[in-house]
Design an enzyme around this catalytic site. Structure first.
Site, mmCIF file in Angstrom:
data_model
loop_
_atom_site.group_PDB
_atom_site.id
_atom_site.type_symbol
_atom_site.label_atom_id
_atom_site.label_comp_id
_atom_site.label_asym_id
_atom_site.label_seq_id
_atom_site.Cartn_x
_atom_site.Cartn_y
_atom_site.Cartn_z
ATOM 1 N N CYS A 32 -24.753 10.617 -33.582
ATOM 2 C CA CYS A 32 -24.128 9.535 -32.795
ATOM 3 C C CYS A 32 -24.116 9.843 -31.293
ATOM 4 C CB CYS A 32 -22.710 9.318 -33.335
ATOM 5 S SG CYS A 32 -21.598 8.467 -32.224
ATOM 6 N N CYS A 35 -20.742 9.600 -29.468
ATOM 7 C CA CYS A 35 -19.883 10.743 -29.840
ATOM 8 C C CYS A 35 -20.188 11.919 -28.915
ATOM 9 C CB CYS A 35 -20.127 11.180 -31.286
ATOM 10 S SG CYS A 35 -19.815 9.895 -32.502
#
Lengths: 111, 308
Positions: A32, A35
């Site tokens: 991600c 993230c």
């Protein structure tokens, strides 16, 4: 690479639910982008709130059980847990300003 | 206290400019990739630039999405003397988000408690240019800002920006990037809202629903003949385009959306050029006044000045 600790399902109760101070849990995934981009802000916030709020990560692919228990639908999802209960929840790329805005309600005078 | 000294020598400055030139559009270069991944230490360590200043570079160049910012980077690096500490420049640059006479957020915050709290944050940033500011003072400024803005949804974006401004850039250099990202978002929202053909709320929702539906439809169509992993971006966009064009009514929404995006991008380019100009002016002014520049030959790595 984030320096915050990844907790496992086995550690979750001790590290998060039984923590004497509020814990911000970062539900993330290794694939991600947002993230990864949020990681430096989290580390700065962890330094800023050291001793007042704990910061941990949960890899949603490795620890699917916890992610499901907290109904995590996307990453990154941040849940602040105080006395074993979720008290705040937000999602997506975060800035230091946003983090401070949420967390400062739970420290010092805002406790 | 730790200081970063720019470049170390002329060769290093030239190598940084050449590196950016060689890598082409900044979008594909290390500045963007490293900053998105959250680690800009390479730029700081190799070229002696303050981490907050290093983080401003991609933002000031629009992450390469809108234009080639190489001439700006060249001018900026030329304006920084070898051995200069770029921390002060980073602080002055982020202050523009409040002070700029055309685009600064001070233009949109009315008199009252929120404005006073914002000015408190700005005063701390100004103070931090010359001397370290206590961590408690930053926290107190943020707390005051939060309390003053409680329930004022209209100022949410600006408060988020000012909350990002209220950090010690030596301890949290990424806050400089947060400020620029929030400022960019605010200016972009204003550009969209003032557009000559702005979507109504209903049109905006309809466009988003149609876009999601078409994206799903395209993915499903492609996935019928191969695995999801093997679907390329270009062929996906090709199918998406075919689906949009097949329906003139909804395709008109896309045409309007694209035209609006182009107009907004043009406004953003004007804003960015103005900010780049101001940052260059600050660099010229502040470094012309500085007398503590180190001589050439000093290694660009960080110097521990804690004993001074």
């Amino acid at each position: 690479m984030s320096k915050l600790k990844d907790v496992t399902t086995a550690e979750f109760e001790t590290e998060v639910l039984c923590s004497p101070i509020p814990v911000l849990v970062d539900f993330h995934a290794v694939w991600c982008g947002p993230c990864k981009a949020s990681a430096p802000a989290l580390e700065d916030a962890a330094r800023e709130f050291e001793g007042e709020i704990a910061f941990v990560k949960v890899d949603v692919d490795q620890e699917a059980e916890i992610a499901e228990a907290y109904d995590v639908q996307g990453v990154p999802t941040f849940i602040l847990i105080k006395d074993g209960q979720p008290v705040e929840r937000f999602q997506g790329l975060v800035s230091r300003g946003k983090l401070a805005g949420v967390l400062e309600q739970f420290v010092g005078d805002g406790k | 206290m730790t200081a970063f000294r720019a470049f170390g020598d002329e060769r290093k400055r030239a190598s940084l400019i050449a590196d950016i030139d060689a890598k082409g559009p900044i979008y594909a270069a290390w500045l963007t990739r490293e900053s998105v991944a959250g680690d800009i230490s390479l730029v700081s360590d190799d070229y002696g630039l303050h981490p907050a200043f290093a983080r401003l570079l991609p933002c000031l160049g629009a992450f390469g999405e809108a234009e080639d910012a190489r001439p700006f980077y060249g001018s900026l690096f030329d304006a920084i003397p070898t051995g200069a500490d770029t921390g002060a420049l980073a602080r002055e640059a982020v202050l523009l988000a409040w002070t700029d006479p055309t685009y600064g957020r001070s233009k949109i915050v009315p008199q009252g408690a929120v404005r006073e709290a914002c000015e408190g944050v700005v005063a701390l940033v100004r103070q931090s240019i010359d001397a370290p500011v206590d961590r408690k003072a930053w926290r107190a400024a943020r707390t005051r800002l939060l309390a003053s803005a409680s329930g004022d949804a209209g100022l949410e974006k600006t408060v988020d920006l000012m909350m990002s401004l209220a950090w010690d850039l030596d301890q949290a250099p990424g806050a400089a990037q947060d400020v620029m990202v929030a400022w960019t978002a605010g200016i972009n929202a204003e550009a969209d809202a003032s557009d000559e053909d702005a979507f109504s709320l209903e049109e905006g929702e309809r466009f988003e629903i149609e876009m999601n539906k078409i994206n799903e439809e395209a993915m499903e169509a492609l996935a019928q003949s191969r695995s999801m992993d093997s679907i390329g971006v270009e062929e996906f966009l090709e199918v998406v385009d075919r689906i949009w064009v097949a329906d003139p009514v909804r395709n008109d929404l896309r045409r309007r959306s694209r035209a609006r995006r182009e107009r907004s991008n043009a406004k953003m380019a004007v804003w960015r050029a103005a900010i780049q100009k101001r940052v260059l002016e600050i660099a010229d002014r502040s470094f012309a006044q500085r007398t503590d520049i180190m001589p050439e030959g000093v290694p660009p790595e960080t110097l521990d000045l804690s004993g001074i």
